[in-house]
Design an enzyme around this catalytic site. Sequence first.
Site, PDB file in Angstrom:
ATOM      1  N   CYS A  61     -18.518  -1.634 -11.576  1.00 33.33           N
ATOM      2  CA  CYS A  61     -17.976  -0.543 -12.397  1.00 33.33           C
ATOM      3  C   CYS A  61     -17.036  -1.055 -13.477  1.00 33.33           C
ATOM      4  CB  CYS A  61     -17.250   0.443 -11.496  1.00 33.33           C
ATOM      5  SG  CYS A  61     -18.194   0.794 -10.025  1.00 33.33           S
ATOM      6  N   GLU A  62     -17.521  -1.918 -14.332  1.00 33.76           N
ATOM      7  CA  GLU A  62     -16.764  -2.403 -15.490  1.00 33.76           C
ATOM      8  C   GLU A  62     -17.778  -2.718 -16.569  1.00 33.76           C
ATOM      9  OE1 GLU A  62     -13.986  -5.531 -15.136  1.00 33.76           O
ATOM     10  OE2 GLU A  62     -13.582  -5.153 -13.028  1.00 33.76           O
ATOM     11  N   TYR A 108     -20.276 -24.112 -11.561  1.00 32.70           N
ATOM     12  CA  TYR A 108     -19.333 -23.026 -11.813  1.00 32.70           C
ATOM     13  C   TYR A 108     -19.983 -21.657 -11.622  1.00 32.70           C
ATOM     14  CZ  TYR A 108     -17.003 -27.107 -13.737  1.00 32.70           C
ATOM     15  OH  TYR A 108     -16.465 -28.357 -13.885  1.00 32.70           O
ATOM     16  N   PRO A 128     -18.002 -36.420 -13.628  1.00 29.53           N
ATOM     17  CA  PRO A 128     -18.855 -35.344 -14.141  1.00 29.53           C
ATOM     18  C   PRO A 128     -19.127 -34.281 -13.070  1.00 29.53           C
ATOM     19  CG  PRO A 128     -20.186 -37.262 -13.593  1.00 29.53           C
ATOM     20  CD  PRO A 128     -18.762 -37.636 -13.314  1.00 29.53           C
ATOM     21  N   GLY A 129     -19.116 -33.036 -13.485  1.00 29.57           N
ATOM     22  CA  GLY A 129     -19.476 -31.946 -12.577  1.00 29.57           C
ATOM     23  C   GLY A 129     -20.713 -31.245 -13.108  1.00 29.57           C
TER      24      GLY A 129
HETATM   25  N1  LLP Z   1     -12.313 -33.742 -14.121  1.00 25.31           N
HETATM   26  C1  LLP Z   1     -11.307 -32.884 -14.348  1.00 25.31           C
HETATM   27  C2  LLP Z   1      -9.928 -33.346 -14.241  1.00 25.31           C
HETATM   28  C3  LLP Z   1     -11.606 -31.544 -14.697  1.00 25.31           C
HETATM   29  O1  LLP Z   1     -10.609 -30.705 -14.926  1.00 25.31           O
HETATM   30  C4  LLP Z   1     -12.960 -31.124 -14.798  1.00 25.31           C
HETATM   31  C5  LLP Z   1     -13.300 -29.755 -15.118  1.00 25.31           C
HETATM   32  C6  LLP Z   1     -13.962 -32.062 -14.541  1.00 25.31           C
HETATM   33  C7  LLP Z   1     -13.605 -33.378 -14.207  1.00 25.31           C
HETATM   34  C8  LLP Z   1     -15.418 -31.730 -14.585  1.00 25.31           C
HETATM   35  O2  LLP Z   1     -15.831 -31.320 -15.848  1.00 25.31           O
HETATM   36  P1  LLP Z   1     -17.401 -31.087 -16.130  1.00 25.31           P
HETATM   37  O3  LLP Z   1     -18.058 -32.430 -16.089  1.00 25.31           O
HETATM   38  O4  LLP Z   1     -17.916 -30.180 -15.077  1.00 25.31           O
HETATM   39  O5  LLP Z   1     -17.433 -30.471 -17.478  1.00 25.31           O
HETATM   40  N2  LLP Z   1     -15.251 -22.950 -15.067  1.00 25.31           N
HETATM   41  C9  LLP Z   1     -15.548 -23.518 -16.357  1.00 25.31           C
HETATM   42  C10 LLP Z   1     -15.403 -25.028 -16.373  1.00 25.31           C
HETATM   43  C11 LLP Z   1     -14.040 -25.517 -15.948  1.00 25.31           C
HETATM   44  C12 LLP Z   1     -13.903 -27.004 -15.999  1.00 25.31           C
HETATM   45  C13 LLP Z   1     -12.597 -27.434 -15.445  1.00 25.31           C
HETATM   46  N3  LLP Z   1     -12.420 -28.825 -15.316  1.00 25.31           N
HETATM   47  C14 LLP Z   1     -16.953 -23.081 -16.791  1.00 25.31           C
HETATM   48  O6  LLP Z   1     -17.608 -22.350 -16.042  1.00 25.31           O
HETATM   49  O7  LLP Z   1     -17.387 -23.423 -17.884  1.00 25.31           O
END
Ligand code: LLP
Length: 421
Positions: free
Chosen positions: A346-347, A375, A276-277
């Site tokens: 400027c967008e 993110y 989890p992130g």
């Molecule tokens: N593991 C893998 C292989 C992943 O590709 C990702 C996220 C995670 C774990 C973590 O996912 P999470 O638990 O954070 O949902 N920039 C985008 C999100 C991109 C996520 C990419 N992969 C945003 O701001 O919504």
Amino acid sequence: MDHFLYRDGALYAEDVAISEIAAAVGTPFYVYSTATLTRHFRLFDEALAGMDHLVCFAMKSNSNQAVLKLLGDLGAGMDVVSGGEYARAKAAGVPGDRIVFSGVGKTRAEMDMALKGGIRQFNVESEPEMMVLSEAALALGTVAPITIRVNPDVDAKTHEKISTGKKGDKFGIPISRAREVYALAASLKGLEVIGIDVHIGSQLTQLEPFELAYKKVAELTKQLRAEGHNIRRLDLGGGLGIPYTRSNDAPPLPSQYGQMVRQTLGDLGCEIEIEPGRLISGNAGLMVSKVIYVKSGEDRDFLILDGAMNDLVRPAMYGAHHDIVPVIEPAAGTEQHPYDIVGPICESGDTFAKARTMPPLQSGDLVAFRSAGAYGAVMSSEYNSRPLIPEVLVNGDQFAVIRARPTFDDLINRDTIPEWL
Ligand code: LLP
């Protein structure tokens, strides 16, 4: 739940007033809460209690050294997707045997780095990658532990840009071909197959897509074992969503997710890994910004902030919603007013929200973007020569700058003018 609450009419991060941080570091800035990060990590850890498990923080969501150290000290592993992330995890003191290397395009140099520095496992995503990894391991006189990421062809029901588990996505190998790819992996001398990996997307707000994918993984585990593979670890990816507004339906809780994991995979005797992130870092951070001007347009008013799309790109990139709240709490009954909330770039895409109702604000007022700990800082850039904004970590009544704002000289001195110019 988080630790950003109003107290006596002013927004606080734990026991520190946001306005105090703003006075010390200037705006815009990111601020993270130690208590929230800790709490969210523990929720996952407890959700998997009773099963052999490791929670690997997806550090793509927030890779500040202080955040990594904090989570690493709590026992978290790290999910890394580049040599840079691997180096950051190691620099923050996370041991190699708690680092998982994910990603669809690992280079030989990145593999060498992780093989030398220590790695828990590589999550391999293709046959060509397997060949290179096996060669790299043999050249170093070692064997690389791997899982193979399978693409279960499940609709994650999330934003198309962050959905990864459907046929046609670039990730993993089709689950229908898994058995032949596992057979190939088993024949390569530099690899040791230890498990299966799956990740279907990010910001999932329902459990069903996970459950569908995990059921397929359970079935595959049995098939592969019957074919002689010693499947003993399942990496279930990340992706559990967070509430971005206070009003919408709350996504499932880590405890409910853990219960579902136990039901679908608990009887296989495998070690469970998750990545989890967002759920750990997202609601543990704010981006704080100042109103530069309030401008009256022909048919609307604009709040022009000192923060911009380069600092927080999610609204411009995904049309993402972030709650934006005033740092001074409006008195009860204050009449709200619709504003287009924009940055100075400027967008026209540099728009955080359209017709967002806010209490009346004026030049100099502070606002906070909620749910900005994931993110946010990691996706920022210096477009328009706007220096990266500082990051601050709060712990109780203390705070520290954990990434300083570069000066204009820092910015300029990164370039080199060739002698011949
Ligand atoms: N593991 C893998 C292989 C992943 O590709 C990702 C996220 C995670 C774990 C973590 O996912 P999470 O638990 O954070 O949902 N920039 C985008 C999100 C991109 C996520 C990419 N992969 C945003 O701001 O919504």
